[in-house]
Structure formats: structure tokens, C-alpha cells
Scaffold this motif. Structure first.
Motif, PDB file in Angstrom:
ATOM      1  N   GLN A 280       0.835  -1.201   0.000  1.00 48.71           N
ATOM      2  CA  GLN A 280       0.000   0.000   0.000  1.00 48.71           C
ATOM      3  C   GLN A 280       0.874   1.257   0.000  1.00 48.71           C
ATOM      4  N   ALA A 281       1.940   1.236   0.790  1.00 48.03           N
ATOM      5  CA  ALA A 281       2.850   2.380   0.839  1.00 48.03           C
ATOM      6  C   ALA A 281       3.524   2.603  -0.508  1.00 48.03           C
ATOM      7  N   LEU A 282       3.880   1.520  -1.184  1.00 43.51           N
ATOM      8  CA  LEU A 282       4.493   1.651  -2.511  1.00 43.51           C
ATOM      9  C   LEU A 282       3.545   2.312  -3.500  1.00 43.51           C
ATOM     10  N   ILE A 283       2.308   1.870  -3.495  1.00 39.91           N
ATOM     11  CA  ILE A 283       1.324   2.457  -4.408  1.00 39.91           C
ATOM     12  C   ILE A 283       1.175   3.948  -4.130  1.00 39.91           C
TER      13      ILE A 283
ATOM     14  N   ALA B 264       3.461   5.935  -2.662  1.00 34.27           N
ATOM     15  CA  ALA B 264       4.710   6.622  -3.034  1.00 34.27           C
ATOM     16  C   ALA B 264       4.785   6.826  -4.544  1.00 34.27           C
ATOM     17  N   TRP B 265       4.337   5.835  -5.295  1.00 33.55           N
ATOM     18  CA  TRP B 265       4.304   5.989  -6.755  1.00 33.55           C
ATOM     19  C   TRP B 265       3.295   7.062  -7.161  1.00 33.55           C
ATOM     20  N   ALA B 266       2.149   7.084  -6.486  1.00 34.86           N
ATOM     21  CA  ALA B 266       1.100   8.045  -6.829  1.00 34.86           C
ATOM     22  C   ALA B 266       1.572   9.484  -6.640  1.00 34.86           C
ATOM     23  N   ILE B 267       2.390   9.725  -5.609  1.00 33.62           N
ATOM     24  CA  ILE B 267       2.895  11.084  -5.385  1.00 33.62           C
ATOM     25  C   ILE B 267       4.269  11.287  -6.024  1.00 33.62           C
TER      26      ILE B 267
END
Length: 161
Positions: A73-76, A78-81
Motif C-alpha cells: 500500500q505504501a508503494l502504491i 509513493a508511486w502516486a505522489i
């Protein structure tokens, strides 16, 4: 002849382990910590901070399935921002979690991603190489492990001081 080969392999493993421990100790003495800079960056995004913190807590408590879910979830997020430092740091944490679960191939893949993102952020990749060495040792690929420890020792910058 077999006894000699076994003795040589054991000696190589010991030297590799001593080298890895020495580099890890050096990183600790110099102040390397993936969380010092990460904490400052994560606090800029509440959801990313929550996912990363929850993932680390779950990992520390041995709840590997929960930790993996939170790190993903954190990766998604981090990618989103589009935060390459956080993407790299969280990919590293996910790889550590997968290594603990015995998912060596997937852990290796995430370590490559972590290196790409950390390079994009201008951050050190030393710890990713050390974790790659740990994966290689778990898979009994001792020459690869030695090479990865050498890569870790040559990373520039060696760590954030």
C-alpha cells in the motif's frame, strides 16, 4: 579432495560473512539509517506515513503478511505522489519482508526496483546491495553474495551522514 572443497567453501562463507558484518558495522558507526531521512520525507504525506509505519510495526512484530500488505500500500502511495526516495525505501522494506518469508526471487526483484528509485532520488543504494547479498547467501550463491558486498562498499555516497 571432497574434504578440501568443503573446507574452502566454509572458509569462503566465513570471510563473506565477516565482510558483510564489517560493512554493516561501518554503516552503523557512520550513522547510516534508512529511517532518518525517510522519516522526514514520509511526514509530508499522511497516508504514506501511516502505511510505512504500520508496515514496519507489523514486520517488527513478526506479522509478515500484514507487513507485506502495508508495504505494498505504501508503494502504491509513493508511486502516486512520485516520490522516488520513498518508493525506493519502501521497496527495500518490502524486499526485507519477502526475504523473511523465503520469497527470494521476488525479494531480488524488489531490490532492483529499490535501487532504481533510490538512484533516481540521488540516495545511497548500499543497503540494497547488502540485502541482495543476504538473498544470495540464502540461495547458496556465495560468489554473488561476495560481489554484492563489494558493490555495497563502493556505493556513492556510502550513506547519509
Amino acid at each position: 579432495m571432497r574434504g578440501l572443497a568443503t573446507k574452502i567453501r566454509c572458509t569462503l562463507r566465513l570471510k563473506l560473512l565477516v565482510g558483510a558484518v564489517t560493512i554493516l558495522a561501518l554503516f552503523q558507526v557512520l550513522g547510516c539509517s534508512s529511517t532518518s531521512t525517510a522519516k522526514r520525507e514520509v511526514e509530508q504525506d499522511v497516508r504514506l506515513s501511516r502505511y510505512s509505519t504500520d508496515g514496519r510495526k507489523a514486520f517488527d512484530e513478526g506479522a509478515l503478511e500484514e507487513a507485506e500488505r502495508k508495504f505494498r500500500q505504501a508503494l502504491i502511495r509513493a508511486w502516486a505522489i512520485d516520490d522516488p526516495y520513498e518508493s525506493g525505501t519502501v521497496a527495500y522494506n518490502l524486499a526485507a519482508c519477502l526475504l523473511s518469508k523465503g520469497a527470494y526471487a521476488e525479494a531480488s526483484d524488489w531490490l532492483v526496483d529499490a535501487r532504481v528509485e533510490l538512484c533516481r532520488a540521488g540516495a545511497s543504494t548500499g543497503n540494497t546491495w547488502l540485502l541482495s547479498a543476504e538473498v544470495a547467501m540464502a540461495c547458496q550463491r556465495y560468489e554473488d553474495a561476495r560481489r554484492f558486498v563489494d558493490y555495497a562498499a563502493r556505493t556513492c555516497p556510502p550513506c547519509e551522514i
